[in-house]
Write an enzyme that holds these catalytic residues in place. Sequence first.
Site, PDB file in Angstrom:
ATOM      1  N   LEU A  50      40.114  43.944  40.682  1.00 25.01           N
ATOM      2  CA  LEU A  50      41.196  42.991  40.445  1.00 25.01           C
ATOM      3  C   LEU A  50      41.680  42.486  41.800  1.00 25.01           C
ATOM      4  O   LEU A  50      41.705  43.238  42.780  1.00 25.01           O
ATOM      5  CB  LEU A  50      42.361  43.651  39.698  1.00 25.01           C
ATOM      6  CG  LEU A  50      42.102  44.124  38.263  1.00 25.01           C
ATOM      7  CD1 LEU A  50      43.335  44.835  37.710  1.00 25.01           C
ATOM      8  CD2 LEU A  50      41.712  42.960  37.361  1.00 25.01           C
ATOM      9  N   ASP A  51      42.076  41.221  41.858  1.00 27.04           N
ATOM     10  CA  ASP A  51      42.626  40.672  43.093  1.00 27.04           C
ATOM     11  C   ASP A  51      43.863  41.462  43.518  1.00 27.04           C
ATOM     12  O   ASP A  51      44.572  42.041  42.686  1.00 27.04           O
ATOM     13  CB  ASP A  51      43.026  39.205  42.892  1.00 27.04           C
ATOM     14  CG  ASP A  51      41.837  38.271  42.809  1.00 27.04           C
ATOM     15  OD1 ASP A  51      40.712  38.702  43.125  1.00 27.04           O
ATOM     16  OD2 ASP A  51      42.043  37.097  42.414  1.00 27.04           O
ATOM     17  N   LYS A  52      44.152  41.424  44.794  1.00 29.88           N
ATOM     18  CA  LYS A  52      45.314  42.127  45.329  1.00 29.88           C
ATOM     19  C   LYS A  52      46.607  41.671  44.649  1.00 29.88           C
ATOM     20  O   LYS A  52      47.524  42.480  44.429  1.00 29.88           O
ATOM     21  CB  LYS A  52      45.400  41.892  46.849  1.00 29.88           C
ATOM     22  CG  LYS A  52      46.426  42.737  47.569  1.00 29.88           C
ATOM     23  CD  LYS A  52      46.300  42.553  49.078  1.00 29.88           C
ATOM     24  CE  LYS A  52      47.247  43.479  49.822  1.00 29.88           C
ATOM     25  NZ  LYS A  52      47.092  43.353  51.303  1.00 29.88           N
ATOM     26  N   THR A  54      46.953  40.654  41.598  1.00 33.95           N
ATOM     27  CA  THR A  54      46.890  40.830  40.150  1.00 33.95           C
ATOM     28  C   THR A  54      47.240  42.268  39.775  1.00 33.95           C
ATOM     29  O   THR A  54      46.810  43.213  40.424  1.00 33.95           O
ATOM     30  CB  THR A  54      45.475  40.503  39.633  1.00 33.95           C
ATOM     31  OG1 THR A  54      45.112  39.190  40.068  1.00 33.95           O
ATOM     32  CG2 THR A  54      45.417  40.555  38.113  1.00 33.95           C
ATOM     33  N   ARG A 149      42.376  32.028  38.342  1.00 34.91           N
ATOM     34  CA  ARG A 149      43.310  31.267  39.164  1.00 34.91           C
ATOM     35  C   ARG A 149      42.802  29.842  39.390  1.00 34.91           C
ATOM     36  O   ARG A 149      43.557  28.862  39.281  1.00 34.91           O
ATOM     37  CB  ARG A 149      43.524  31.992  40.497  1.00 34.91           C
ATOM     38  CG  ARG A 149      44.141  33.375  40.313  1.00 34.91           C
ATOM     39  CD  ARG A 149      43.963  34.273  41.529  1.00 34.91           C
ATOM     40  NE  ARG A 149      44.737  33.804  42.681  1.00 34.91           N
ATOM     41  CZ  ARG A 149      44.688  34.371  43.870  1.00 34.91           C
ATOM     42  NH1 ARG A 149      43.880  35.414  44.086  1.00 34.91           N
ATOM     43  NH2 ARG A 149      45.421  33.912  44.864  1.00 34.91           N
TER      44      ARG A 149
END
Length: 227
Positions: A50-52, A54, A149
């Site tokens: 997961l993105d930082k 998120t 995104r």
Amino acid sequence: MTLQRLFDHPDFMAIYKPIGVGMHSESGELGLQLLAEQQFGLKLWMVHRLDKVTSGVLLFAKHAEAAAQLSNLFSEQSIQKTYLALSQSKPKRKQGRIKGDMAAARNGSYKLLKTQSNPAITDFFSLSIELGLRLFVCRPKTGKTHQIRVALKSEGAAILGDQRYGQPSDRTYLHAWRIAFQYQKEAFQIEAAPLEGEWFNKNTFIDKLKQLENGNYWPEHWLKNQN
């Protein structure tokens, strides 16, 4: 930082990933994998990311064989991932499929192309929460970097708080809400509501999420493809 364990299985575990924590260690800050290993006292294998910015449900395998099996499920798109996002912009469409190749842009960003060589695919529908605030329920069929995104920005509805693609706020309002899959012939569904963010804690959002949890608002074409 104390991590929340959402689900425990002999072969894997699910934790709640908080915002602001990267998957890997950087600039002297421990990554999420090392933090989880230290807290839970066992070796873990990363099977997705997961993105930082998120938050949400994140799986780790507990041994190499489980890591291989779960990684295969992700690569085969056999794990159904459902995300929640908020936007203050009205989208071009209320629901649909966003499909196109992604290419690197400036300063670590990505952009969506019209070509279809190796496309990112995201299904979504949206619901009005209150005036000027819309909830997006997204199911990415692929796992490209920044996929949701970029996809929502392409629909004219950049995610609230996404400083890379949208407007600043107290956080990026993207949350990995639910994952569903079959592992060794057993079905699993792991879900966690978002904990951080003033907009995620508004009563209007909480009420809408409860209605989703009860099965309301889901479009027919999504209900036919739950697995």
